[in-house]
Write a protein that holds these residues in place. Structure first.
Motif, short mmCIF file in Angstrom:
data_model
loop_
_atom_site.label_atom_id
_atom_site.label_comp_id
_atom_site.label_asym_id
_atom_site.label_seq_id
_atom_site.Cartn_x
_atom_site.Cartn_y
_atom_site.Cartn_z
N LYS A 126 0.82 -1.22 0.00
CA LYS A 126 0.00 0.00 0.00
C LYS A 126 0.86 1.27 0.00
N ILE A 127 1.93 1.25 -0.80
CA ILE A 127 2.79 2.43 -0.93
C ILE A 127 2.36 3.23 -2.15
N PRO A 128 1.92 4.48 -2.01
CA PRO A 128 1.47 5.27 -3.16
C PRO A 128 2.63 5.64 -4.08
N VAL A 129 2.36 5.66 -5.38
CA VAL A 129 3.39 6.00 -6.36
C VAL A 129 2.92 7.17 -7.22
N TYR A 130 3.90 7.79 -7.89
CA TYR A 130 3.64 8.93 -8.77
C TYR A 130 4.31 8.65 -10.10
N LEU A 131 3.63 9.00 -11.19
CA LEU A 131 4.17 8.81 -12.54
C LEU A 131 4.49 10.18 -13.12
N TYR A 132 5.75 10.36 -13.56
CA TYR A 132 6.17 11.65 -14.10
C TYR A 132 6.86 11.44 -15.44
N GLY A 133 6.34 12.13 -16.48
CA GLY A 133 7.01 12.07 -17.77
C GLY A 133 6.10 11.59 -18.88
N SER A 134 6.66 11.48 -20.08
CA SER A 134 5.95 11.04 -21.28
C SER A 134 4.80 11.99 -21.60
N THR A 135 3.81 11.52 -22.36
CA THR A 135 2.70 12.36 -22.79
C THR A 135 1.46 12.08 -21.93
N SER A 136 0.48 12.98 -22.01
CA SER A 136 -0.76 12.79 -21.26
C SER A 136 -1.45 11.49 -21.67
N GLU A 137 -1.47 11.20 -22.96
CA GLU A 137 -2.11 9.97 -23.44
C GLU A 137 -1.42 8.74 -22.89
N THR A 138 -0.09 8.74 -22.93
CA THR A 138 0.66 7.59 -22.42
C THR A 138 0.42 7.41 -20.92
N ILE A 139 0.43 8.51 -20.18
CA ILE A 139 0.22 8.44 -18.73
C ILE A 139 -1.16 7.87 -18.41
#
Length: 268
Positions: free
Chosen positions: A105-118
């Motif tokens: 239950k460790i929260p993660v963050y995604l940074y980078g690429s394009t809005s569509e890819t994210i």
């Protein structure tokens, strides 16, 4: 669990570790709220450091540089007689860390690429790991950020409650990003290369036999010749030549660490 320390491959300090050790260290730092800069380096990543002293200082300022490419793993064996059972492939490391964070239950963050890819990546990861908590995500702005924008990014990640950030900006921008933000964010920052596009289904991965044989570069070159031809047809032979030169003692690229000469780029 394997950890045979850090060793110079063309002046870049590669960690001779396996998946189990890498995941364990990343999760431990996330749980303790400690800064931890990680990157999975293939030949291109190593060569950015070998050819650029400033980038070499940045890379050696990170905590864990795992051998993403088979040729980098072979470099550890040729130069330092270290035989790892496998490389630590960035996209596979991403999935293993995601699985571990979901279980804990460790929260993660995604940074980078394009809005569509994210968006697509977030959806597919949530399907694969139902317990995964994606606390937030931001696409790349594909330019340098101002100091004020950089602080906005830091604030947004901190406010999200995330405890690990996965960074998909492409090499060498993502390593520069991790280096710059490492001391601003007290959590692991993982530069994972093309993992975002692979796991979103936007780029095909090389067949397993090509990956095992160190031919993933050829598969990617066929997929994106205009973008990647210079990287692979120039840097791959230069890597092999430089590796031979270091092995026989003709040229040993010095290991450099961060100091006042390292300038910040603030990529985003």
């Amino acid at each position: 669990m394997i950890n045979q320390g850090k060793h110079s491959v063309l002046g870049v300090q590669i960690s001779a570790v396996d998946y189990e050790y890498a995941v364990e260290e990343i999760i431990a730092h996330a749980q303790e709220g400690r800064a931890f800069g990680v990157s999975a380096l293939a030949v291109h990543g190593v060569m950015t450091g070998a050819l650029d002293e400033i980038q070499r200082r940045r890379l050696n300022g990170l905590d864990l540089l795992v051998p993403d490419g088979q040729p980098v793993r072979w470099g550890l064996r040729i130069l330092h007689q270290i035989r790892l059972p496998d490389r630590v492939y960035g996209p596979e490391l991403t999935l293993r860390v995601m699985q571990a964070t979901a279980a804990r239950k460790i929260p993660v963050y995604l940074y980078g690429s394009t809005s569509e890819t994210i968006r697509t990546l977030s959806f597919k990861l949530s399907q694969r790991f139902p317990e995964l908590c994606i606390a937030g995500a931001s696409p790349s702005r594909f330019r340098r950020l101002s100091p004020a924008e950089k602080q906005e990014v830091i604030h947004e990640i901190q406010e999200s409650g995330a405890r690990i950030v996965f960074v998909g900006l492409g090499c060498p921008r993502q390593e520069t990003w991790v280096y710059e933000y490492r001391n601003q964010l007290q959590m692991p920052l993982l530069a994972v290369g093309a993992a975002f596009d692979f796991h979103a289904g936007h780029l095909p991965q090389a067949p397993a036999w090509m990956q095992r044989s160190g031919l993933e570069w050829l598969f990617r070159l066929i997929q994106e010749p205009k973008r990647l031809w210079r990287r692979y047809l120039y840097l791959n032979p230069l890597y092999l030549l430089s590796l031979f030169a270091q092995a026989v003692g003709v040229r040993n690229i010095p290991v450099l660490f961060p100091d006042q000469q390292v300038r910040e780029e603030s990529f985003g």
